[in-house]
Design a protein around this motif. Sequence first.
Motif, PDB file in Angstrom:
ATOM      1  N   GLU A 151       0.830  -1.212   0.000  1.00  0.00           N
ATOM      2  CA  GLU A 151       0.000   0.000   0.000  1.00  0.00           C
ATOM      3  C   GLU A 151       0.861   1.257   0.000  1.00  0.00           C
ATOM      4  O   GLU A 151       0.513   2.259  -0.650  1.00  0.00           O
ATOM      5  N   ILE A 152       1.984   1.229   0.703  1.00  0.00           N
ATOM      6  CA  ILE A 152       2.905   2.369   0.687  1.00  0.00           C
ATOM      7  C   ILE A 152       3.487   2.556  -0.706  1.00  0.00           C
ATOM      8  O   ILE A 152       3.556   3.682  -1.226  1.00  0.00           O
ATOM      9  N   ALA A 153       3.895   1.478  -1.340  1.00  0.00           N
ATOM     10  CA  ALA A 153       4.423   1.557  -2.708  1.00  0.00           C
ATOM     11  C   ALA A 153       3.373   2.132  -3.654  1.00  0.00           C
ATOM     12  O   ALA A 153       3.673   3.013  -4.487  1.00  0.00           O
ATOM     13  N   ALA A 154       2.125   1.679  -3.533  1.00  0.00           N
ATOM     14  CA  ALA A 154       1.051   2.158  -4.411  1.00  0.00           C
ATOM     15  C   ALA A 154       0.812   3.650  -4.228  1.00  0.00           C
ATOM     16  O   ALA A 154       0.563   4.382  -5.198  1.00  0.00           O
ATOM     17  N   ILE A 163      10.710  -0.394  -2.014  1.00  0.00           N
ATOM     18  CA  ILE A 163      10.578   0.038  -0.627  1.00  0.00           C
ATOM     19  C   ILE A 163      11.534  -0.747   0.264  1.00  0.00           C
ATOM     20  O   ILE A 163      11.495  -1.974   0.310  1.00  0.00           O
ATOM     21  N   GLY A 164      12.412  -0.043   0.961  1.00  0.00           N
ATOM     22  CA  GLY A 164      13.323  -0.673   1.911  1.00  0.00           C
ATOM     23  C   GLY A 164      14.705  -0.929   1.345  1.00  0.00           C
ATOM     24  O   GLY A 164      14.884  -1.135   0.144  1.00  0.00           O
ATOM     25  N   VAL A 169      13.112  -0.218   7.232  1.00  0.00           N
ATOM     26  CA  VAL A 169      11.716  -0.420   6.838  1.00  0.00           C
ATOM     27  C   VAL A 169      10.948   0.858   7.183  1.00  0.00           C
ATOM     28  O   VAL A 169      11.419   1.689   7.962  1.00  0.00           O
ATOM     29  N   PRO A 170       9.759   1.055   6.608  1.00  0.00           N
ATOM     30  CA  PRO A 170       8.981   2.263   6.924  1.00  0.00           C
ATOM     31  C   PRO A 170       8.668   2.376   8.411  1.00  0.00           C
ATOM     32  O   PRO A 170       8.273   1.397   9.059  1.00  0.00           O
ATOM     33  N   PRO A 183      12.190   4.250   3.485  1.00  0.00           N
ATOM     34  CA  PRO A 183      13.467   3.954   2.817  1.00  0.00           C
ATOM     35  C   PRO A 183      13.225   3.477   1.379  1.00  0.00           C
ATOM     36  O   PRO A 183      12.338   2.662   1.126  1.00  0.00           O
ATOM     37  N   ILE A 184      14.005   4.021   0.459  1.00  0.00           N
ATOM     38  CA  ILE A 184      13.884   3.684  -0.965  1.00  0.00           C
ATOM     39  C   ILE A 184      15.211   3.085  -1.426  1.00  0.00           C
ATOM     40  O   ILE A 184      16.284   3.584  -1.075  1.00  0.00           O
ATOM     41  N   ARG A 185      15.139   2.055  -2.216  1.00  0.00           N
ATOM     42  CA  ARG A 185      16.334   1.242  -2.503  1.00  0.00           C
ATOM     43  C   ARG A 185      17.453   1.996  -3.218  1.00  0.00           C
ATOM     44  O   ARG A 185      18.633   1.757  -2.963  1.00  0.00           O
ATOM     45  N   ASP A 186      17.108   2.943  -4.144  1.00  0.00           N
ATOM     46  CA  ASP A 186      18.176   3.621  -4.885  1.00  0.00           C
ATOM     47  C   ASP A 186      17.661   4.928  -5.494  1.00  0.00           C
ATOM     48  O   ASP A 186      16.468   5.266  -5.395  1.00  0.00           O
TER      49      ASP A 186
END
Length: 311
Positions: A151-154, A163-164, A169-170, A183-186
């Motif tokens: 849901e956070i990604a959406a 995500i992460g 983690v959020p 947190p976002i991977r890149d």
Amino acid sequence: MSKSERAYFILDVFTHEVLAGNPLAVVLDSDGLSDGEMQKIAREFNLSETVFVSPPKNPAHNAALRIFTPSCELPFAGHPTVGAAVLLGSQRFPDLERDMDSVMMLEEKIGLVRARVKLYANGAGGGAGDAVFDVPSLSKPFDIQLGSKDEIAAALGLHIKDIGFENHVPTVFAAGVPFVMVPIRDMEAIGRASPVLPSWNTAFGSHDHNDAYLYTRETVRHGSSFHTRMFAPTMGIVEDPATGSAAAAFAGCICRFDQPGKGTHSFVIEQGFEMGRASIINLEFEVADGRLSAERIGGKAVIVASGVLYI
């Protein structure tokens, strides 16, 4: 100047260059304005924040500040504190022949904020000055029910795999104002992020401060520690170029996941690059007995414009 004329200034904050960083309106001589009038003026400027300056309750202090977004009042915010401190310092010492250090004691809704200001003679140093303030409320976890990672990604227009990273983690932290730390991977993924309003409340909660602060370790500038973005669509701020209060809250997030040891730790946070408003925020905090014991936020500010409100 009559009582109906109120001087204001526009500054760019967390930058030494005009037309970069986070723009801020500061209204001087705000005595007599009602809450509703302040809110309307902030909406008129339509910047992420507008500061209203009035005489302090304690005459030993420099000024009282009230901070408004286009839709609400905030108890505390970072770039308004830095910008107002630099402006008030420049008003106090308008014709410097040499660089000067001073201390400002500012009354905000959250409490008394102490800011150390460096003013440059004749505009040297590329701006009006630098300010570093002691964060009045240390970052701590904040109880908000978040949606799932899906849901956070959406809500950010991203894929769940974005995500992460590492053990991050959020989470939600607050240093006066809460932020959801995502947190976002890149860099590639954080560059694709964009608020999806129909999914926002499901991911980040249905309340006044469901703001998302995205961060990744990959950076644009070599000297930066983290690259960030901040979205607050329900507050009328689709994206913010620089968010000092979020950086202050981020200190708790760093402590939880990176577990820095005892002592002083410094980080350079970059933000606003996707908006063409490059901003640099300095975060410093101290750790004692495994927890935060002090925090400071700092950055530069430059005066861009001035004028008069006939209100």
